[in-house]
Design a protein around this motif. Structure first.
Motif: not given
Length: 307
Positions: A131-157
């Motif tokens: 498991v790896r965790t990432l802290q990503v600025a809100m404006r980059h969340v979609q791009a990170v998930l789309e690229s596959g670099e992140g699998d899921l975003a968890l939290g209260s976005l």
């Protein structure tokens, strides 16, 4: 591109390019692909030879793609997305034998409160995965998930990007934390005291409208905000040294913070609606077997999360 180059292109190299463009690191790409680092390095060498371009350059912040690699990013990610979602979905995901890394977009609060419980489940169900965790600025969340670099975003976005799938896991309430040395505050905190004091708020974007407890300002008017920070875990230490400051945080976090001898929690003096914790993922991976399995594990973990 001439016929010789077409003949030399090995499609087995595309998953390596895909992993490198997403994670920017040879060792992490090797983990995701269940390959050795030397095998990934050799594949990168062949990619560089074929495209006559370095593709990725080592920098202090990891391997950065060259302009040529950025040109190739879209077509390669598209091809790999089609392979995953259309061709491999029937293969399923064998958690007992799989060797891959999962990447989760989490705040430091998520790491403290939710990650230990999820890790305990994943270590039992997928013993060879990491498991790896990432802290990503809100404006980059979609791009990170789309690229596959992140699998899921968890939290209260706040302001969830359009087009992402989401699933509610549970809801949580807010409480206010104060310094025990503040003699002005008794067992309860009045509304007048609440709005007279200066507050710490947590916002990943740095904007007050994106603060996790922004609902308080929307319901009862603006507070006196002294500090805006992207980090939950610094809040109790700041209040410990500055007794005149207070903060409104999720109850689980306040319970953890109460472990500090100088911190205690009191009810927030006005009714604040609970907030929802959700998991978010990109449509590209909606039918991806590994992503589907991971979402099931997250949902199963927090279906029984105590109130």
């Amino acid at each position: 591109m001439n016929d010789l180059h077409n003949a030399e292109l090995d499609l087995n190299l595309l998953p390596v390019f895909d992993a490198l463009i997403r994670v920017g690191n040879v060792s992490r790409a090797a983990d995701q692909l269940a390959m050795s680092q030397s095998a990934v390095s050799h594949a990168l060498k062949r990619l560089r030879l074929f495209f006559d371009d370095p593709l990725f350059m080592k920098t202090g912040s990891g391997m950065q793609p060259t302009p040529r690699a950025l040109e190739l990013r879209g077509p390669v990610l598209s091809v790999m997305g089609t392979v995953r979602t259309e061709l491999l979905v029937r293969e399923g995901f064998n958690a007992a034998t799989a060797k891959r890394g999962f990447s989760l977009l989490l705040t430091d609060m998520g790491e403290l409160i939710f990650l230990p419980r999820l890790i305990a489940r994943l270590r039992q169900t997928a013993p060879h995965c990491t498991v790896r965790t990432l802290q990503v600025a809100m404006r980059h969340v979609q791009a990170v998930l789309e690229s596959g670099e992140g699998d899921l975003a968890l939290g209260s976005l706040h302001a969830v990007p359009k087009g992402l799938f989401q699933q509610q896991l549970f809801t949580r309430s807010f409480v206010t934390i104060v310094n025990r040395r503040n003699r002005w505050i008794g067992d309860t905190l009045s509304r007048d005291q609440f709005f007279a004091m200066e507050h710490i708020v947590v916002s990943l974007s740095g904007k007050l409208e994106d603060a996790y407890d922004a609902i308080v300002d929307e319901l009862d008017g603006p507070r006196r905000i002294y500090l805006t920070t992207p980090h939950f875990l610094t809040v109790p230490m700041i209040i410990e040294e500055n007794p005149e400051l207070i903060a409104t945080v999720p109850r689980e976090l306040a319970t953890k913070f109460a472990g500090y001898k100088s911190i205690r929690m009191v009810p927030t003096p006005m009714p604040v609606p609970p907030f929802a914790i959700r998991q978010h993922w990109h449509p590209r991976f909606h039918h991806d077997a590994a992503n589907m399995w991971l979402r099931q594990q997250v949902k199963g973990t927090f279906d029984t999360f105590p109130e």
